[in-house]
Design an enzyme around this catalytic site. Structure first.
Site, PDB file in Angstrom:
ATOM      1  N   TYR A 142       0.836  -1.214   0.000  1.00 46.44           N
ATOM      2  CA  TYR A 142       0.000   0.000   0.000  1.00 46.44           C
ATOM      3  C   TYR A 142       0.861   1.251   0.000  1.00 46.44           C
ATOM      4  O   TYR A 142       0.607   2.200  -0.755  1.00 46.44           O
ATOM      5  CB  TYR A 142      -0.912  -0.017   1.219  1.00 46.44           C
ATOM      6  CG  TYR A 142      -1.744   1.231   1.407  1.00 46.44           C
ATOM      7  CD1 TYR A 142      -2.938   1.397   0.706  1.00 46.44           C
ATOM      8  CD2 TYR A 142      -1.347   2.234   2.282  1.00 46.44           C
ATOM      9  CE1 TYR A 142      -3.704   2.538   0.872  1.00 46.44           C
ATOM     10  CE2 TYR A 142      -2.105   3.378   2.458  1.00 46.44           C
ATOM     11  CZ  TYR A 142      -3.284   3.528   1.753  1.00 46.44           C
ATOM     12  OH  TYR A 142      -4.033   4.662   1.919  1.00 46.44           O
ATOM     13  N   HIS A 185     -11.032   3.214  13.644  1.00 49.95           N
ATOM     14  CA  HIS A 185      -9.925   3.945  14.233  1.00 49.95           C
ATOM     15  C   HIS A 185     -10.252   4.319  15.678  1.00 49.95           C
ATOM     16  O   HIS A 185     -11.364   4.108  16.157  1.00 49.95           O
ATOM     17  CB  HIS A 185      -9.609   5.175  13.389  1.00 49.95           C
ATOM     18  CG  HIS A 185      -9.053   4.831  12.051  1.00 49.95           C
ATOM     19  ND1 HIS A 185      -9.705   5.115  10.865  1.00 49.95           N
ATOM     20  CD2 HIS A 185      -7.912   4.184  11.696  1.00 49.95           C
ATOM     21  CE1 HIS A 185      -8.980   4.688   9.850  1.00 49.95           C
ATOM     22  NE2 HIS A 185      -7.893   4.111  10.322  1.00 49.95           N
TER      23      HIS A 185
END
Length: 439
Positions: A142, A185
């Site tokens: 990524y 998150h």
């Protein structure tokens, strides 16, 4: 905007946290009233596919683009599928950048991430340090794909004179976030935990000691700065969008502010048996401050109150689970699997599930829940059934006709919850026992 001028701004990933914040910001800005803003979701086209991407550009004819879409995932997904994270993000980014050139887009702003910075570095990090070393091995696929956006911004400027640039936000939070406790998150996860603790009369338990420090940026502040970058920042060099270093806040303070905003009166408990993670990941916003010294960030307490209130008001429809993602199929998969022979998309698979079971279990997803997911179209691999969170091997299914071998010990479930995942093969999917749980 000059009279008679035409301005069409295309936002990829437009239905997520970041995109929705931009949508809210521009709707209240008089300066953007004459512009046409188009917010794309995955339903509008597969950005990995060049023809589909060109069709989007031909349809909307954008003059400006904010590129937020990406294939994303958690730690275990990044570790297990480095090639896919690299290739698919490279395809998305290459299609977007080349189409911006071909269709003569005046300005492209792409989104990077602080996770692309070198694993071994000094702090605070700044824009000059992106390529100073290898990223952490866990997400190198990524990270390198995202780094190439920065490289190509300069290449397109040098060769074609394109105005391409990128922004690097720190930790984003706000309305329309994913409030999953397991997969979200830190801030949205804590908000959801606190909501449940208040509802059930239990302790509000925070994983870790609460001592790590983070720079959090409210999504509406990030939206305002991103639109400013689109309009005013013309350098190909990236720019970090972050609160000041002095605004770093501990996870403990964040948890206590959430408890106050939620009007939670119970005990806030810090579970020190859980790991804290990295103590600091400080980013410098010196470049931003040199250009926007007057910009006033929303106070953390106010931003958290706004986010908490939105979550409480929208609890039933707020995203609270990790999005479903399986990897792309090869062309011969349909012929080898009775489940997917009639299912070319996520909605088609849901239709098969619905047909197979008149009483679907609570963890069978609905078409509407899949349509809200920002993930790429649901397609399994041709040789394995593999998922996102590393929880162990996929058990065999007696009488399974799918002829797709069962995944190894690195098999991962498509959904997670606070309970144990229930893993099944594709034949069991067909009989409406879905791969994983939702909350």
């Amino acid at each position: 905007m000059a009279e008679g001028s035409r301005r069409v701004v295309l936002v990829t990933g437009g239905t997520g946290l970041y995109g929705m914040a931009i949508k809210k910001f521009v709707s209240s800005e008089a300066a953007e009233a004459q512009a046409t803003w188009v917010f794309l979701s995955s339903k509008d086209g597969d950005l990995r596919d060049r023809a589909a991407t060109e069709a989007i550009f031909a349809k909307h004819k954008p003059t400006h683009v904010i590129h937020l879409a990406a294939m994303v995932g958690g730690l275990f997904a990044n570790m297990a599928k480095k090639v896919e994270f690299y290739r698919e993000n490279m395809l998305i980014n290459d299609n977007m950048m080349e189409c911006c050139r071909i269709y003569k887009v005046e300005k492209l702003v792409s989104c990077l991430s602080t996770c692309i910075f070198p694993d071994k570095t000094s702090y605070p990090i700044d824009e000059t340090m992106i390529h100073n070393g290898a990223p952490h091995p866990s997400n190198e696929g990524y990270a390198y794909a995202k780094r190439m956006i920065d490289v190509l911004n300069r290449c397109y400027a040098d060769e074609y004179g394109c105005k391409f640039t990128s922004v690097v936000p720190t930790n984003i939070f706000g309305e329309h976030d994913n409030f999953s406790i397991q997969g979200g998150h830190v801030i949205p996860g804590l908000i959801h935990k606190c909501y449940i603790a208040k509802r059930d009369g239990t302790d509000f338990t925070v994983w870790g000691s609460g001592t790590p420090l983070r720079q959090f940026i409210y999504s509406l502040d990030l939206a305002a700065l991103t639109v400013w970058v689109l309009n005013e920042y013309d350098s190909a060099e990236p720019i970090i969008l972050s609160v000041d270093e002095a605004a770093e806040v501990s996870i403990k303070d964040v948890a206590l502010m959430i408890a106050e905003a939620m009007e939670f009166k119970g005990n806030v408990v810090f579970d020190t048996s859980k790991a804290d993670g990295q103590h600091k990941k400080t980013a410098s916003n010196a470049k931003l401050r040199s250009l926007r010294p007057e910009f006033a960030f929303t106070p953390m307490g106010t931003a958290l109150k706004n986010t908490v209130q939105w979550f409480v008001d929208n609890y039933e429809k707020a995203r609270k689970d990790r999005p479903l993602r399986l990897l792309p199929a090869t062309p011969n998969l349909a012929s080898s699997s009775p489940v997917f022979a009639r299912a070319a998309s996520a909605r088609a698979i849901v239709a098969v599930l619905a047909e197979a079971s008149p009483k679907p279990r609570r963890h069978v997803p609905t078409a509407s829940s899949l349509s809200r997911s920002p993930s790429l179209p649901l397609r399994p691999t041709s040789s394995t059934v593999e998922y996102l969170d590393d929880v162990g091997p996929l058990p065999p299914s007696p009488g399974c006709p799918c002829r797709i071998r069962h995944a190894s010990s690195r098999a991962q479930p498509a959904y997670t919850s606070s309970g144990d995942p229930q893993l099944r093969c594709l034949w069991q999917v067909r009989t409406a026992t879905y791969t994983g749980q939702t909350k």
